[in-house]
Design a protein around this motif. Structure first.
Motif, PDB file in Angstrom:
ATOM      1  N   ASP A 212       1.076  -1.420   0.078  1.00 36.93           N
ATOM      2  CA  ASP A 212      -0.090   0.002  -0.076  1.00 36.93           C
ATOM      3  C   ASP A 212       1.214   1.269   0.265  1.00 36.93           C
ATOM      4  O   ASP A 212       0.735   2.467  -0.524  1.00 36.93           O
ATOM      5  CB  ASP A 212      -0.821   0.527   1.409  1.00 36.93           C
ATOM      6  CG  ASP A 212      -1.885  -1.334   1.347  1.00 36.93           C
ATOM      7  OD1 ASP A 212      -2.421  -1.198   0.146  1.00 36.93           O
ATOM      8  OD2 ASP A 212      -1.752  -1.563   2.867  1.00 36.93           O
ATOM      9  N   ARG A 213       2.006   0.851   1.091  1.00 35.71           N
ATOM     10  CA  ARG A 213       3.164   2.458   1.127  1.00 35.71           C
ATOM     11  C   ARG A 213       4.098   1.799   1.161  1.00 35.71           C
ATOM     12  O   ARG A 213       4.130   0.684   1.087  1.00 35.71           O
ATOM     13  CB  ARG A 213       2.546   2.988   2.238  1.00 35.71           C
ATOM     14  CG  ARG A 213       3.142   3.845   2.766  1.00 35.71           C
ATOM     15  CD  ARG A 213       3.033   4.838   4.038  1.00 35.71           C
ATOM     16  NE  ARG A 213       2.965   3.807   5.386  1.00 35.71           N
ATOM     17  CZ  ARG A 213       2.929   3.838   6.412  1.00 35.71           C
ATOM     18  NH1 ARG A 213       4.477   4.940   6.413  1.00 35.71           N
ATOM     19  NH2 ARG A 213       3.695   3.133   7.134  1.00 35.71           N
ATOM     20  N   GLU A 225       8.150   8.646   1.230  1.00 37.23           N
ATOM     21  CA  GLU A 225       7.446   7.792   1.819  1.00 37.23           C
ATOM     22  C   GLU A 225       6.424   7.914   0.490  1.00 37.23           C
ATOM     23  O   GLU A 225       5.729   9.420  -0.038  1.00 37.23           O
ATOM     24  CB  GLU A 225       6.585   7.866   3.150  1.00 37.23           C
ATOM     25  CG  GLU A 225       5.543   7.914   3.413  1.00 37.23           C
ATOM     26  CD  GLU A 225       5.406   7.151   4.454  1.00 37.23           C
ATOM     27  OE1 GLU A 225       3.499   6.614   5.190  1.00 37.23           O
ATOM     28  OE2 GLU A 225       6.101   8.473   5.425  1.00 37.23           O
ATOM     29  N   GLY A 226       5.421   6.993   0.351  1.00 41.12           N
ATOM     30  CA  GLY A 226       4.504   7.313  -0.663  1.00 41.12           C
ATOM     31  C   GLY A 226       4.094   6.208  -1.572  1.00 41.12           C
ATOM     32  O   GLY A 226       4.838   5.029  -1.213  1.00 41.12           O
ATOM     33  N   ARG A 227       3.132   5.880  -2.114  1.00 40.29           N
ATOM     34  CA  ARG A 227       3.041   4.898  -2.892  1.00 40.29           C
ATOM     35  C   ARG A 227       4.304   4.707  -3.900  1.00 40.29           C
ATOM     36  O   ARG A 227       4.975   5.244  -4.056  1.00 40.29           O
ATOM     37  CB  ARG A 227       1.402   5.142  -4.453  1.00 40.29           C
ATOM     38  CG  ARG A 227       0.639   4.968  -3.536  1.00 40.29           C
ATOM     39  CD  ARG A 227      -0.402   5.069  -4.978  1.00 40.29           C
ATOM     40  NE  ARG A 227      -0.300   6.064  -5.985  1.00 40.29           N
ATOM     41  CZ  ARG A 227      -0.349   7.030  -6.086  1.00 40.29           C
ATOM     42  NH1 ARG A 227      -1.042   7.964  -5.616  1.00 40.29           N
ATOM     43  NH2 ARG A 227       0.347   7.652  -7.376  1.00 40.29           N
TER      44      ARG A 227
END
Length: 248
Positions: A212-213, A225-227
């Motif tokens: 998800d991350r 941080e992120g997709r």
């Protein structure tokens, strides 16, 4: 399974610091993982990813900071006690009991990792072997398995401990595209069953299929941080991986 943003963290790292001599591998890491989440961890070799797993599971003692699991401080607990509470991990290089059969490896993991009586584990271990595609290898010595089956066994042994949190260290490394797809499907199934997953991986498309991350670790710090598709476009990440200056 898509955990809500306000779900309680199953794992929270607060100010983790670790150095080996002059080499800093964790420089005040703060990270929270929500229950039911699949989190990917990217980073170049030497970034401190495996050491981070060691601090989470208790095989490496941090110089400072705390590890919280289900709201409890487990920083001082042994790896065995953390495992009994619901943490499990795989290793980048599979480490089965080579002289035992595949089935015996799972029974040992279930007995010692989950604290169950040996005979009481048999049916559950057989079900895990079936789930991981290893039933046909149940009576083979683990030391003679090919790489894909050793990776499957590494995951199966972790599942035998009844984890709530599963830490995967490069389970797709060294596999062909088709073999990697098999592992990705298996990790997806595990995650769909309610297990929280934190996955270190260099094979980005495998990570992107599950996570998800994604967070990126470099120099002992989290730099993005992120997709998965977002973090690869972060200038600092491009600089780390491809040598492209941040101001390019």
């Amino acid at each position: 399974m898509n955990p809500s943003a306000d779900a309680a963290p199953i794992l929270a790292l607060r100010g983790l610091r670790k150095r080996f001599g002059a080499v800093v591998v964790a420089d005040g890491i703060d990270l929270a993982v929500r229950a039911g989440e699949a989190l990917g961890v990217l980073g170049p070799n030497g970034a401190g990813k495996t050491t981070l797993f060691g601090m989470v599971t208790g095989t490496v003692r941090p110089d400072a900071g705390t590890v919280m699991f289900e709201g409890r401080d487990v920083t001082a607990l042994s790896p065995a006690r953390r495992c009994r509470q619901g943490m499990a991990r795989s290793f980048q290089v599979p480490q089965p009991f080579a002289g035992l059969t595949v089935f015996e490896n799972l029974v040992a993991a279930a007995s010692f990792g989950a604290g169950e009586g040996e005979r009481a584990t048999y049916d559950r271990c057989a079900a895990i072997l079936e789930r991981c595609g290893l039933m046909a290898r149940a009576n083979e010595r683990a030391g003679g398995l090919r790489l894909l089956d050793r990776k499957r066994l590494e995951l199966a042994r972790a599942l035998a401990t009844r984890p709530k949190l599963l830490l995967l260290d490069e389970v797709a490394g060294g596999l062909t595209e088709s073999e990697c797809a098999v592992l990705v499907d298996l990790v997806r199934e595990v995650r769909a069953g309610g297990v929280t997953v934190v996955w270190i991986e260099h094979v980005l498309h495998a990570l992107a299929a599950v996570a998800d991350r994604v967070v990126v670790l470099h120099g002992g710090r989290l730099i993005a941080e992120g997709r998965a598709d977002e973090v690869v476009r972060v200038p600092a990440v491009a600089e780390v991986y491809m040598g492209i200056p941040v101001d390019a």
